[in-house]
Design a protein around this motif. Structure first.
Motif, PDB file in Angstrom:
ATOM      1  N   LEU A 179       0.850  -1.195   0.000  1.00  0.00           N
ATOM      2  CA  LEU A 179       0.000   0.000   0.000  1.00  0.00           C
ATOM      3  C   LEU A 179       0.881   1.238   0.000  1.00  0.00           C
ATOM      4  CD1 LEU A 179      -2.812   1.342   0.290  1.00  0.00           C
ATOM      5  CD2 LEU A 179      -2.534   1.153   2.768  1.00  0.00           C
ATOM      6  N   GLU A 180       0.741   2.066  -1.019  1.00  0.00           N
ATOM      7  CA  GLU A 180       1.505   3.299  -1.131  1.00  0.00           C
ATOM      8  C   GLU A 180       0.557   4.491  -1.084  1.00  0.00           C
ATOM      9  OE1 GLU A 180       3.986   3.285  -4.637  1.00  0.00           O
ATOM     10  OE2 GLU A 180       3.955   1.089  -4.667  1.00  0.00           O
ATOM     11  N   ALA A 181       1.145   5.667  -0.837  1.00  0.00           N
ATOM     12  CA  ALA A 181       0.366   6.906  -0.855  1.00  0.00           C
ATOM     13  C   ALA A 181       1.113   7.941  -1.683  1.00  0.00           C
ATOM     14  CB  ALA A 181       0.121   7.417   0.551  1.00  0.00           C
ATOM     15  N   THR A 182       0.363   8.842  -2.308  1.00  0.00           N
ATOM     16  CA  THR A 182       0.971   9.859  -3.149  1.00  0.00           C
ATOM     17  C   THR A 182       0.093  11.096  -3.199  1.00  0.00           C
ATOM     18  OG1 THR A 182       1.910  10.302  -5.354  1.00  0.00           O
ATOM     19  CG2 THR A 182      -0.118   9.032  -5.260  1.00  0.00           C
ATOM     20  N   LEU A 183       0.705  12.205  -3.622  1.00  0.00           N
ATOM     21  CA  LEU A 183      -0.030  13.433  -3.892  1.00  0.00           C
ATOM     22  C   LEU A 183      -0.218  13.652  -5.388  1.00  0.00           C
ATOM     23  CD1 LEU A 183       1.842  15.834  -1.415  1.00  0.00           C
ATOM     24  CD2 LEU A 183      -0.428  14.837  -1.074  1.00  0.00           C
ATOM     25  N   ARG A 184       0.402  12.820  -6.205  1.00  0.00           N
ATOM     26  CA  ARG A 184       0.454  13.035  -7.655  1.00  0.00           C
ATOM     27  C   ARG A 184      -0.830  12.580  -8.353  1.00  0.00           C
ATOM     28  NH1 ARG A 184       3.199  10.382 -10.685  1.00  0.00           N
ATOM     29  NH2 ARG A 184       3.434   8.500  -9.404  1.00  0.00           N
ATOM     30  N   GLN A 185      -1.519  13.503  -8.979  1.00  0.00           N
ATOM     31  CA  GLN A 185      -2.733  13.179  -9.720  1.00  0.00           C
ATOM     32  C   GLN A 185      -2.451  12.227 -10.894  1.00  0.00           C
ATOM     33  OE1 GLN A 185      -6.215  14.526  -9.966  1.00  0.00           O
ATOM     34  NE2 GLN A 185      -5.998  14.996  -7.793  1.00  0.00           N
ATOM     35  N   GLU A 186      -1.220  12.255 -11.392  1.00  0.00           N
ATOM     36  CA  GLU A 186      -0.891  11.429 -12.556  1.00  0.00           C
ATOM     37  C   GLU A 186      -1.074   9.940 -12.289  1.00  0.00           C
ATOM     38  OE1 GLU A 186       0.759  15.344 -12.870  1.00  0.00           O
ATOM     39  OE2 GLU A 186       1.023  13.801 -11.316  1.00  0.00           O
ATOM     40  N   VAL A 187      -1.080   9.562 -11.016  1.00  0.00           N
ATOM     41  CA  VAL A 187      -1.238   8.149 -10.672  1.00  0.00           C
ATOM     42  C   VAL A 187      -2.597   7.610 -11.118  1.00  0.00           C
ATOM     43  CG1 VAL A 187      -2.281   8.424  -8.379  1.00  0.00           C
ATOM     44  CG2 VAL A 187      -0.762   6.495  -8.808  1.00  0.00           C
ATOM     45  N   LEU A 188      -3.565   8.505 -11.353  1.00  0.00           N
ATOM     46  CA  LEU A 188      -4.879   8.070 -11.811  1.00  0.00           C
ATOM     47  C   LEU A 188      -4.798   7.295 -13.120  1.00  0.00           C
ATOM     48  CD1 LEU A 188      -6.875  11.355 -11.055  1.00  0.00           C
ATOM     49  CD2 LEU A 188      -6.979   9.218  -9.759  1.00  0.00           C
ATOM     50  N   ARG A 189      -3.791   7.610 -13.947  1.00  0.00           N
ATOM     51  CA  ARG A 189      -3.658   6.923 -15.238  1.00  0.00           C
ATOM     52  C   ARG A 189      -3.271   5.463 -15.078  1.00  0.00           C
ATOM     53  NH1 ARG A 189      -0.127  11.462 -16.657  1.00  0.00           N
ATOM     54  NH2 ARG A 189      -1.381  13.180 -17.509  1.00  0.00           N
ATOM     55  N   GLU A 190      -2.749   5.100 -13.927  1.00  0.00           N
ATOM     56  CA  GLU A 190      -2.301   3.723 -13.702  1.00  0.00           C
ATOM     57  C   GLU A 190      -3.425   2.805 -13.237  1.00  0.00           C
ATOM     58  OE1 GLU A 190       1.052   3.539 -11.099  1.00  0.00           O
ATOM     59  OE2 GLU A 190       1.912   5.424 -11.838  1.00  0.00           O
ATOM     60  N   ALA A 191      -4.571   3.350 -12.942  1.00  0.00           N
ATOM     61  CA  ALA A 191      -5.623   2.572 -12.289  1.00  0.00           C
ATOM     62  C   ALA A 191      -6.302   1.589 -13.239  1.00  0.00           C
ATOM     63  CB  ALA A 191      -6.666   3.509 -11.694  1.00  0.00           C
ATOM     64  N   GLU A 192      -6.368   0.334 -12.826  1.00  0.00           N
ATOM     65  CA  GLU A 192      -7.241  -0.644 -13.466  1.00  0.00           C
ATOM     66  C   GLU A 192      -8.619  -0.617 -12.800  1.00  0.00           C
ATOM     67  OE1 GLU A 192      -5.154  -4.485 -14.722  1.00  0.00           O
ATOM     68  OE2 GLU A 192      -3.867  -3.702 -13.117  1.00  0.00           O
ATOM     69  N   LEU A 193      -8.654  -0.129 -11.579  1.00  0.00           N
ATOM     70  CA  LEU A 193      -9.899   0.167 -10.867  1.00  0.00           C
ATOM     71  C   LEU A 193      -9.673   1.446 -10.086  1.00  0.00           C
ATOM     72  CD1 LEU A 193     -12.774  -0.637  -9.935  1.00  0.00           C
ATOM     73  CD2 LEU A 193     -11.693  -1.777  -7.977  1.00  0.00           C
ATOM     74  N   LEU A 194     -10.552   2.424 -10.279  1.00  0.00           N
ATOM     75  CA  LEU A 194     -10.439   3.705  -9.588  1.00  0.00           C
ATOM     76  C   LEU A 194     -11.541   3.785  -8.533  1.00  0.00           C
ATOM     77  CD1 LEU A 194      -9.125   6.446  -9.279  1.00  0.00           C
ATOM     78  CD2 LEU A 194     -10.500   7.295 -11.190  1.00  0.00           C
ATOM     79  N   VAL A 195     -11.131   3.873  -7.278  1.00  0.00           N
ATOM     80  CA  VAL A 195     -12.059   3.862  -6.145  1.00  0.00           C
ATOM     81  C   VAL A 195     -12.168   5.265  -5.576  1.00  0.00           C
ATOM     82  CG1 VAL A 195     -12.549   2.864  -3.873  1.00  0.00           C
ATOM     83  CG2 VAL A 195     -11.401   1.475  -5.627  1.00  0.00           C
ATOM     84  N   TRP A 196     -13.410   5.720  -5.361  1.00  0.00           N
ATOM     85  CA  TRP A 196     -13.642   7.061  -4.822  1.00  0.00           C
ATOM     86  C   TRP A 196     -14.064   6.945  -3.370  1.00  0.00           C
ATOM     87  CZ3 TRP A 196     -12.365  11.265  -7.640  1.00  0.00           C
ATOM     88  CH2 TRP A 196     -12.159  11.068  -9.001  1.00  0.00           C
ATOM     89  N   ALA A 197     -13.238   7.542  -2.474  1.00  0.00           N
ATOM     90  CA  ALA A 197     -13.481   7.464  -1.029  1.00  0.00           C
ATOM     91  C   ALA A 197     -13.339   8.839  -0.393  1.00  0.00           C
ATOM     92  CB  ALA A 197     -12.523   6.468  -0.377  1.00  0.00           C
ATOM     93  N   VAL A 198     -13.909   9.850  -1.050  1.00  0.00           N
ATOM     94  CA  VAL A 198     -13.862  11.221  -0.545  1.00  0.00           C
ATOM     95  C   VAL A 198     -15.240  11.590  -0.006  1.00  0.00           C
ATOM     96  CG1 VAL A 198     -12.054  11.880  -2.172  1.00  0.00           C
ATOM     97  CG2 VAL A 198     -14.458  12.194  -2.801  1.00  0.00           C
ATOM     98  N   PRO A 199     -15.349  12.656   0.806  1.00  0.00           N
ATOM     99  CA  PRO A 199     -16.681  13.100   1.255  1.00  0.00           C
ATOM    100  C   PRO A 199     -17.587  13.407   0.076  1.00  0.00           C
ATOM    101  CG  PRO A 199     -14.966  14.142   2.561  1.00  0.00           C
ATOM    102  CD  PRO A 199     -14.270  13.431   1.440  1.00  0.00           C
ATOM    103  N   CYS A 200     -18.853  13.093   0.214  1.00  0.00           N
ATOM    104  CA  CYS A 200     -19.791  13.224  -0.904  1.00  0.00           C
ATOM    105  C   CYS A 200     -19.844  14.640  -1.454  1.00  0.00           C
ATOM    106  CB  CYS A 200     -21.185  12.772  -0.457  1.00  0.00           C
ATOM    107  SG  CYS A 200     -22.381  12.715  -1.802  1.00  0.00           S
ATOM    108  N   GLN A 201     -19.833  15.639  -0.556  1.00  0.00           N
ATOM    109  CA  GLN A 201     -19.979  17.021  -1.027  1.00  0.00           C
ATOM    110  C   GLN A 201     -18.757  17.509  -1.790  1.00  0.00           C
ATOM    111  OE1 GLN A 201     -23.060  17.896  -0.728  1.00  0.00           O
ATOM    112  NE2 GLN A 201     -23.375  16.099   0.585  1.00  0.00           N
ATOM    113  N   GLY A 202     -17.638  16.798  -1.701  1.00  0.00           N
ATOM    114  CA  GLY A 202     -16.449  17.182  -2.447  1.00  0.00           C
ATOM    115  C   GLY A 202     -16.171  16.298  -3.648  1.00  0.00           C
ATOM    116  N   LEU A 203     -17.045  15.324  -3.901  1.00  0.00           N
ATOM    117  CA  LEU A 203     -16.782  14.365  -4.976  1.00  0.00           C
ATOM    118  C   LEU A 203     -16.776  15.011  -6.347  1.00  0.00           C
ATOM    119  CD1 LEU A 203     -16.412  11.542  -6.138  1.00  0.00           C
ATOM    120  CD2 LEU A 203     -18.887  11.222  -5.978  1.00  0.00           C
ATOM    121  N   ARG A 204     -17.746  15.862  -6.630  1.00  0.00           N
ATOM    122  CA  ARG A 204     -17.840  16.432  -7.978  1.00  0.00           C
ATOM    123  C   ARG A 204     -16.574  17.221  -8.327  1.00  0.00           C
ATOM    124  NH1 ARG A 204     -22.187  16.994 -11.358  1.00  0.00           N
ATOM    125  NH2 ARG A 204     -23.652  16.465  -9.675  1.00  0.00           N
ATOM    126  N   GLU A 205     -16.095  18.018  -7.385  1.00  0.00           N
ATOM    127  CA  GLU A 205     -14.873  18.792  -7.650  1.00  0.00           C
ATOM    128  C   GLU A 205     -13.676  17.870  -7.847  1.00  0.00           C
ATOM    129  OE1 GLU A 205     -11.941  22.037  -5.421  1.00  0.00           O
ATOM    130  OE2 GLU A 205     -13.924  21.596  -4.588  1.00  0.00           O
TER     131      GLU A 205
END
Length: 332
Positions: free
Chosen positions: A58-84
């Motif tokens: 399990l790794e952690a990062t601040l880099r948005q570019e990591v989204l391109r590596e996802a075979e599955l992208l999981v969203w675990a942010v507060p609902c009111q901030g999801l759209r942004e």
């Protein structure tokens, strides 16, 4: 499989831990540098899961570019901030990967569920939701948990098998809307349950509140197209009972502290995490009014949170309502 989880809070970290232990490569996309450093260097996320050792996979990062590596992208942010957060991701993703929401709430301004928000931002794709009775801390400790994975994708069984573990049993459903609504609505009832326990009203009162709260969930859910059986399952009754009785529930803790007379803004500051029901109740109440549905527990929670009504008075108003049949006709 490469899994990227957007959000390094308690739930995102707990899921990342169990999936990394299952052999997946998991990356948490966090917002704060100190969280990234703590996970990568000390193998802990003490602000959210104190005392839980995290695996090397399990790794952690601040880099948005990591989204391109996802075979599955999981969203675990507060609902009111999801759209942004989703809109920011569109600047990185050219072809959106399969997406999984583990968020339990409704967007206040639009009444949208998390999956609906993702569909609006990213367009056509493969979307799912994971919900059910699942405290993050217990999942992270490896305690037995059962949840439900809902989606319209023909690969639902594939995802069910890939994400399940012996102590994290996943059932499947096609009722995306029902599963999402259950996850949002139960948080409102959990605040009411915390108020009831905080006022020391007893176990009889709590049982009645859970039961009548479920009736409110069904009333609204059926009106919005959910399947009736979903409310008797893991995402409905299962999660409702857990969050209305377990002290690990943030929404339940908010209710208890409201009953003790603590101001809401102070409660939320001290909580340190998001209690989704505090915002969701605004959307649920407006929906109930728009659809001309009677949801007295939801109304009482809203009045305590936002109209300055003392919890004891809100209870008196609930008990003073006219007597009625238990099973009124359900909306069609």
């Amino acid at each position: 499989m490469r899994i990227v989880i957007v959000g390094a809070g308690s739930w995102g970290t707990a899921l990342g831990k169990i999936w990394a232990e299952a052999g997946h490569r998991v990356i948490l996309l966090a917002r704060r540098r100190e969280v990234v450093e703590s996970i990568n260097t000390h193998r802990e996320n003490p602000g959210y899961l104190p005392g839980i050792k995290l695996p090397s996979g399990l790794e952690a990062t601040l880099r948005q570019e990591v989204l391109r590596e996802a075979e599955l992208l999981v969203w675990a942010v507060p609902c009111q901030g999801l759209r942004e957060a989703a809109r920011r991701a569109t600047g990185v993703l050219t072809v959106p990967p399969p997406m999984l929401s583990v968020i339990k709430g409704l967007e206040v301004e639009t009444f949208c569920t998390p999956v609906e928000i993702l569909e609006q931002v990213f367009g056509k794709g493969e979307y799912m939701v994971l919900s059910g009775p699942s405290f993050a801390l217990e999942v992270a400790r490896g305690l037995p948990t059962a949840v439900v994975l809902a989606g319209k994708t023909p690969r639902l069984s594939f995802w069910q098998e890939r994400l399940s573990r012996p102590v994290f049993r996943i059932y499947r459903s096609e009722d995306v809307r029902g599963v999402e609504l259950c996850g949002a609505l139960k948080n409102v009832i959990a605040i009411a349950s915390g108020i009831s326990d905080g006022l020391e009203l007893g176990l009889n009162a709590r049982a009645a509140l859970i039961t009548r709260g479920l009736a409110e969930m069904i009333r609204l859910g059926l009106k919005l197209g959910a399947r009736p059986l979903t409310f008797s399952g893991l995402a409905g009754l299962g999660d409702l009972v857990l969050t209305c009785t377990g002290p690990l529930s943030r929404n339940y803790r908010v209710g208890r502290r409201l009953a003790a007379g603590e101001p809401l803004d102070q409660i939320l500051r001290n909580l340190g995490q998001v209690a989704e029901g505090v915002e969701t109740v605004k959307a649920v109440r407006r929906l109930a009014h728009d659809l001309r549905l009677e949801m007295p527990i939801t109304e009482a929670v809203f009045r305590v949170l936002y109209a300055g009504v003392p919890p004891a008075r809100a209870l008196q108003e609930l008990l003073a309502r006219p007597l009625k049949e238990e099973f009124a006709p359900l909306p069609l």
